[in-house]
Design a protein around this motif. Structure first.
Motif, PDB file in Angstrom:
ATOM      1  N   ASN A 164      31.305  12.832 -17.201  1.00 58.24           N
ATOM      2  CA  ASN A 164      32.536  12.177 -16.756  1.00 58.24           C
ATOM      3  C   ASN A 164      33.155  12.828 -15.516  1.00 58.24           C
ATOM      4  O   ASN A 164      34.143  12.328 -14.995  1.00 58.24           O
ATOM      5  N   LEU A 165      32.600  13.922 -15.092  1.00 60.24           N
ATOM      6  CA  LEU A 165      33.082  14.532 -13.847  1.00 60.24           C
ATOM      7  C   LEU A 165      32.226  14.004 -12.705  1.00 60.24           C
ATOM      8  O   LEU A 165      31.012  13.871 -12.864  1.00 60.24           O
ATOM      9  N   PRO A 166      32.843  13.740 -11.561  1.00 58.72           N
ATOM     10  CA  PRO A 166      32.014  13.353 -10.414  1.00 58.72           C
ATOM     11  C   PRO A 166      30.964  14.427 -10.134  1.00 58.72           C
ATOM     12  O   PRO A 166      31.212  15.616 -10.349  1.00 58.72           O
ATOM     13  N   ASP A 167      29.799  13.995  -9.643  1.00 60.73           N
ATOM     14  CA  ASP A 167      28.690  14.934  -9.436  1.00 60.73           C
ATOM     15  C   ASP A 167      29.017  16.033  -8.430  1.00 60.73           C
ATOM     16  O   ASP A 167      28.418  17.099  -8.449  1.00 60.73           O
ATOM     17  N   ASN A 168      29.962  15.736  -7.510  1.00 60.90           N
ATOM     18  CA  ASN A 168      30.246  16.742  -6.472  1.00 60.90           C
ATOM     19  C   ASN A 168      31.265  17.795  -6.917  1.00 60.90           C
ATOM     20  O   ASN A 168      31.700  18.601  -6.108  1.00 60.90           O
ATOM     21  N   ASN A 184      40.257  13.714  -5.408  1.00 60.76           N
ATOM     22  CA  ASN A 184      39.233  14.043  -4.395  1.00 60.76           C
ATOM     23  C   ASN A 184      39.360  15.464  -3.842  1.00 60.76           C
ATOM     24  O   ASN A 184      38.530  15.909  -3.071  1.00 60.76           O
TER      25      ASN A 184
END
Ligand SMILES: Cc1ncc(COP(=O)(O)O)c(C=O)c1O
Length: 357
Positions: free
Chosen positions: A174-178, A145
């Motif tokens: 596969n990467l979080p959008d943020n 995070n």
């Protein structure tokens, strides 16, 4: 007297490809992935014109943005111009990174990603390359995070390898959008592989990916310092606050415009690169020097099975007036990087290789 204390940054400074060597006069420099043929002749004509040096340049680089927008079909409001793509990487890092943040880079990748990230307080996590290639799985494993940016050069410097468009899409998915994905297209123009698409082609509509490009490689303008970035409008606007008002000289801007207009010169460069990268590759592998298949305008040469190790090879080539790039600062053992040069430099390289290996 006590001066203000400078901020402490515990990083290794970037060392560029050497231009000089003890006792060498005008060495053939194959150490910095510069253009083999130099700038287009129409760019050189700028220097015969009456240049208005007393006035500040256009801080918004409107003419260059217009031409980039026309050439690549991009929205002008999503462009930012930098003093080399290096400055774009720096501005993105300044804009998004602070103490406590993390970024992910491939362990063997362009050094400025880690340098600018650390300067701005972020911790760098290193993803393993698999078979010398960027690995989506190894990268995604490191996400937490605190991750703010993932940097990828495609093709990658210094490994000379690339990932296919499908892999790049998998990475984004596969990467979080943020997390901001920063795709560095520095060598994109050279690639002729069918399963390759540049960052610009893949992410022309993305809301969380930023792409940077340079005029230092195929356009032969490394000395003028010119590059650009393309990304979501809000990001471009945010990054613009960190940009010095006149970061690009008017001459660099003009040169960039002329370079983009001369499409024939671009084709000539690609043809030159295709021709010579094949000739050099075929020869190098007969000498038991391991290398990447031809993709961009350079090769990473590994000397583990060759007649000479990297130190001996460096000495042999430099004694013959050819400069290659040492790989110590990248932490890559027994290897040197070779840039594809002009005909004279390539023939000289091949000749020395033949005589000594
Ligand atoms: C992958 C990569 N990105 C960016 C750059 C920097 O280029 P520029 O001259 O545009 O700052 C380089 C230069 O070697 C590079 O290899």
């Amino acid at each position: 007297m006590s001066l203000p204390k400078p901020k402490q940054v515990n990083i290794d400074l970037y060392e560029g490809g050497t231009s000089e060597f003890k006792n060498l006069r005008s060495p053939l420099k194959l150490s910095a992935n510069e253009s083999a043929l130099g700038p287009s002749p129409s760019v050189m004509e700028i220097f015969n014109q009456n240049l208005n040096l007393k006035q500040y340049p256009d801080g918004n680089s409107k003419n260059l943005k217009d031409i980039i927008s026309k050439t690549f079909g991009l929205d002008k409001d999503r462009l930012i111009i930098g003093a080399g793509s290096d400055e774009i990487i720096s501005l993105i890092s300044q804009c998004f990174l602070s103490e406590g943040d993390e970024v992910i880079v491939a362990e063997e990748s362009f050094l400025m990603y880690r340098i600018y990230s650390q300067i701005n307080g972020a911790k760098v996590k290193y993803a393993k390359n698999i078979n010398n290639k960027f690995s989506v799985d190894e990268t995604v494993k490191l996400v937490c995070n605190k991750t703010k940016i993932v940097f990828i050069a495609n093709p990658n410097n210094p490994t000379g390898t690339y990932i296919a468009d499908k892999e790049m899409l998998k990475l984004r998915k596969n990467l979080p959008d943020n997390i901001l994905l920063m795709v560095d297209d520095a060598y994109a123009e050279y690639v002729t592989k069918k399963d390759y698409k540049s960052g610009l082609e893949i992410f022309n509509n993305s809301s969380n990916t930023f792409v940077c490009r340079t005029f230092s490689k195929i356009y032969g303008l490394a000395n003028l310092r010119l590059g650009w970035g393309f990304g979501p409008k809000e990001i471009v606007e945010a990054v613009n606050f960190f940009r010095p008002p006149f970061n690009i000289s008017g001459i660099a801007e003009k040169a960039g415009c002329e370079a983009l207009k001369d499409k024939n010169w671009l084709v000539k460069n690609i043809e030159h690169n295709n021709k010579w990268s094949k000739i050099i590759y075929d020869k190098v592998i007969t000498k038991n020097i391991k290398t990447n298949e031809p993709v961009a305008n350079f090769f990473l040469l590994n000397f583990d099975n060759a007649k000479h190790n990297e130190k001996e090879a460096y000495k042999i080539f430099s004694e013959n007036n050819i400069l290659l790039r040492k790989m110590n600062s990248y932490g890559i053992n027994n290897s040197l990087r070779l840039t594809i040069g002009n005909e004279e430099a390539n023939n000289k390289f091949l000749d020395i290789l033949e005589k000594n290996f």
